[in-house]
Design a protein around this motif. Structure first.
Motif, PDB file in Angstrom:
ATOM      1  N   PHE A  69       0.475  -1.329  -0.184  1.00 21.89           N
ATOM      2  CA  PHE A  69      -0.187  -0.073  -0.256  1.00 21.89           C
ATOM      3  C   PHE A  69       0.989   1.398   0.086  1.00 21.89           C
ATOM      4  N   GLY A  70       2.044   1.327   0.466  1.00 18.03           N
ATOM      5  CA  GLY A  70       2.673   2.557   0.419  1.00 18.03           C
ATOM      6  C   GLY A  70       3.098   2.852  -0.652  1.00 18.03           C
ATOM      7  N   GLU A  71       3.868   1.568  -2.233  1.00 19.36           N
ATOM      8  CA  GLU A  71       3.769   1.283  -3.077  1.00 19.36           C
ATOM      9  C   GLU A  71       3.490   2.467  -4.079  1.00 19.36           C
ATOM     10  N   LEU A  72       1.925   1.800  -3.585  1.00 18.84           N
ATOM     11  CA  LEU A  72       0.750   2.647  -4.283  1.00 18.84           C
ATOM     12  C   LEU A  72       0.013   4.110  -3.328  1.00 18.84           C
ATOM     13  N   HIS A  73       0.790   4.912  -2.260  1.00 24.96           N
ATOM     14  CA  HIS A  73       0.401   5.908  -2.222  1.00 24.96           C
ATOM     15  C   HIS A  73      -0.514   5.918  -1.154  1.00 24.96           C
ATOM     16  N   GLU A  74      -1.200   4.656  -0.919  1.00 27.14           N
ATOM     17  CA  GLU A  74      -2.194   5.127  -0.103  1.00 27.14           C
ATOM     18  C   GLU A  74      -2.099   4.713   1.842  1.00 27.14           C
ATOM     19  N   LYS A  75      -2.601   5.356   2.946  1.00 26.76           N
ATOM     20  CA  LYS A  75      -2.138   5.111   3.491  1.00 26.76           C
ATOM     21  C   LYS A  75      -3.231   4.217   4.505  1.00 26.76           C
ATOM     22  N   PRO A  76      -3.260   2.342   4.903  1.00 23.06           N
ATOM     23  CA  PRO A  76      -4.349   1.823   5.510  1.00 23.06           C
ATOM     24  C   PRO A  76      -3.911   2.310   7.310  1.00 23.06           C
ATOM     25  N   PHE A  77      -5.556   2.232   7.702  1.00 22.60           N
ATOM     26  CA  PHE A  77      -4.937   2.038   8.493  1.00 22.60           C
ATOM     27  C   PHE A  77      -5.108   0.677   9.435  1.00 22.60           C
ATOM     28  N   VAL A  78      -3.486   0.739  10.371  1.00 20.45           N
ATOM     29  CA  VAL A  78      -3.215  -0.564  10.439  1.00 20.45           C
ATOM     30  C   VAL A  78      -3.478  -0.540  11.822  1.00 20.45           C
ATOM     31  N   GLY A 115      -4.546 -12.206   3.370  1.00 16.65           N
ATOM     32  CA  GLY A 115      -3.324 -11.646   3.884  1.00 16.65           C
ATOM     33  C   GLY A 115      -2.549 -11.602   2.881  1.00 16.65           C
ATOM     34  N   SER A 116      -0.934 -10.926   3.117  1.00 13.75           N
ATOM     35  CA  SER A 116      -0.084 -10.752   2.285  1.00 13.75           C
ATOM     36  C   SER A 116       0.077 -11.146   0.634  1.00 13.75           C
ATOM     37  N   ASP A 117      -0.112 -13.136   0.444  1.00 17.00           N
ATOM     38  CA  ASP A 117      -0.155 -13.501  -0.662  1.00 17.00           C
ATOM     39  C   ASP A 117      -1.926 -13.215  -0.734  1.00 17.00           C
ATOM     40  N   ASP A 118      -2.672 -12.799  -1.130  1.00 16.88           N
ATOM     41  CA  ASP A 118      -4.013 -12.360  -1.179  1.00 16.88           C
ATOM     42  C   ASP A 118      -3.884 -11.381  -1.982  1.00 16.88           C
ATOM     43  N   THR A 119      -2.979 -10.733  -0.798  1.00 20.20           N
ATOM     44  CA  THR A 119      -2.639  -9.111  -1.392  1.00 20.20           C
ATOM     45  C   THR A 119      -2.142  -8.916  -2.798  1.00 20.20           C
ATOM     46  N   LYS A 120      -0.953  -9.172  -2.436  1.00 20.07           N
ATOM     47  CA  LYS A 120       0.362  -9.531  -3.250  1.00 20.07           C
ATOM     48  C   LYS A 120      -0.908 -10.140  -4.723  1.00 20.07           C
ATOM     49  N   ALA A 121      -1.448 -11.076  -4.728  1.00 21.97           N
ATOM     50  CA  ALA A 121      -2.405 -11.525  -6.240  1.00 21.97           C
ATOM     51  C   ALA A 121      -2.841 -10.913  -6.540  1.00 21.97           C
ATOM     52  N   ALA A 122      -3.513 -10.512  -5.587  1.00 29.03           N
ATOM     53  CA  ALA A 122      -4.608  -9.001  -6.287  1.00 29.03           C
ATOM     54  C   ALA A 122      -3.788  -7.644  -6.517  1.00 29.03           C
ATOM     55  N   LEU A 123      -3.112  -7.815  -6.228  1.00 29.82           N
ATOM     56  CA  LEU A 123      -2.164  -6.979  -6.874  1.00 29.82           C
ATOM     57  C   LEU A 123      -2.379  -6.631  -8.443  1.00 29.82           C
ATOM     58  N   LEU A 124      -1.250  -8.018  -8.568  1.00 31.01           N
ATOM     59  CA  LEU A 124      -0.930  -8.666  -9.669  1.00 31.01           C
ATOM     60  C   LEU A 124      -1.762  -8.508 -10.548  1.00 31.01           C
ATOM     61  N   ASN A 125      -3.057  -8.652 -10.247  1.00 32.50           N
ATOM     62  CA  ASN A 125      -4.367  -9.267 -11.519  1.00 32.50           C
ATOM     63  C   ASN A 125      -5.163  -8.271 -11.211  1.00 32.50           C
ATOM     64  N   GLY A 126      -4.597  -6.874 -10.782  1.00 33.49           N
ATOM     65  CA  GLY A 126      -5.684  -5.613 -11.172  1.00 33.49           C
ATOM     66  C   GLY A 126      -7.084  -5.294 -10.518  1.00 33.49           C
ATOM     67  N   GLU A 127      -6.995  -6.218  -9.389  1.00 30.40           N
ATOM     68  CA  GLU A 127      -8.022  -6.216  -8.119  1.00 30.40           C
ATOM     69  C   GLU A 127      -8.200  -5.066  -7.454  1.00 30.40           C
ATOM     70  N   LEU A 128      -6.847  -5.086  -6.761  1.00 23.74           N
ATOM     71  CA  LEU A 128      -6.810  -4.743  -5.648  1.00 23.74           C
ATOM     72  C   LEU A 128      -6.348  -2.441  -6.466  1.00 23.74           C
ATOM     73  N   GLN A 129      -5.790  -2.688  -7.159  1.00 26.32           N
ATOM     74  CA  GLN A 129      -5.974  -1.090  -7.700  1.00 26.32           C
ATOM     75  C   GLN A 129      -8.002  -0.903  -7.621  1.00 26.32           C
ATOM     76  N   LYS A 130      -8.643  -1.869  -8.379  1.00 28.24           N
ATOM     77  CA  LYS A 130      -9.796  -1.885  -8.794  1.00 28.24           C
ATOM     78  C   LYS A 130     -10.459  -1.311  -7.751  1.00 28.24           C
ATOM     79  N   LEU A 131     -10.947  -1.715  -6.520  1.00 31.37           N
ATOM     80  CA  LEU A 131     -11.636  -2.003  -5.472  1.00 31.37           C
ATOM     81  C   LEU A 131     -10.667  -0.696  -4.387  1.00 31.37           C
ATOM     82  N   LEU A 132      -9.526  -0.256  -4.598  1.00 32.35           N
ATOM     83  CA  LEU A 132      -9.634   0.918  -4.344  1.00 32.35           C
ATOM     84  C   LEU A 132      -9.906   2.441  -4.966  1.00 32.35           C
ATOM     85  N   ASP A 133      -9.974   1.937  -6.463  1.00 32.40           N
ATOM     86  CA  ASP A 133     -10.361   3.154  -7.637  1.00 32.40           C
ATOM     87  C   ASP A 133     -12.155   3.451  -6.931  1.00 32.40           C
TER      88      ASP A 133
END
Length: 136
Positions: A69-78, A115-133
């Motif tokens: 998320f840092g690399e995407l310039h997003e600030k998660p609530f941790v 988890g971490s692997d799911d988040t990485k997979a969502a990044l690679l397949n574009g799903e993460l960006q869709k959800l963030l958008d």
């Protein structure tokens, strides 16, 4: 204190006002306790933040998820569970909610990513960006 009834069979105000005050105090205390529960805390974090991560500060998988998320310039609530007295209780709530008590557990717009692997997979397949958008 005795309760007196007037002609219309209503409680006298000398008893009714203290009873109403006691009821209000009990209601406030019950509400405060419910909002302070680990379950209410988790629900509030998940649904009040664009990105929520339940993490442990020393966990390499948690660090990786936060870095994405840092690399995407997003600030998660941790929520760093190892730094909280109720961290174990929160992990039990996560177990009930998503079937896992491991960290990290990532949520975007209230949706569980995993988890971490799911988040990485969502990044690679574009799903993460869709959800963030979706949340602007």
């Amino acid at each position: 204190m005795t309760m007196r009834l007037d002609r219309d069979h209503r409680c006298s105000s000398s008893l009714l006002l203290p009873l109403m005050l006691v009821f209000e105090i009990l209601l406030l205390l019950t509400t405060a306790l419910a909002f302070n529960s680990p379950s209410a805390f988790v629900q509030n974090v998940v649904y009040s933040n664009k990105i929520a991560i339940f993490s442990k500060s020393y966990c390499p998988y948690s660090i990786r998820a936060k870095r994405i998320f840092g690399e995407l310039h997003e600030k998660p609530f941790v929520v760093e569970l190892d730094l909280r007295d109720d961290g174990g209780e929160i992990q039990n709530v996560l177990l009930d909610l998503v079937g896992q008590r491991t960290v990290p557990q990532v949520f975007i717009n209230g949706k569980h990513i995993g988890g971490s692997d799911d988040t990485k997979a969502a990044l690679l397949n574009g799903e993460l960006q869709k959800l963030l958008d979706k949340s602007g």
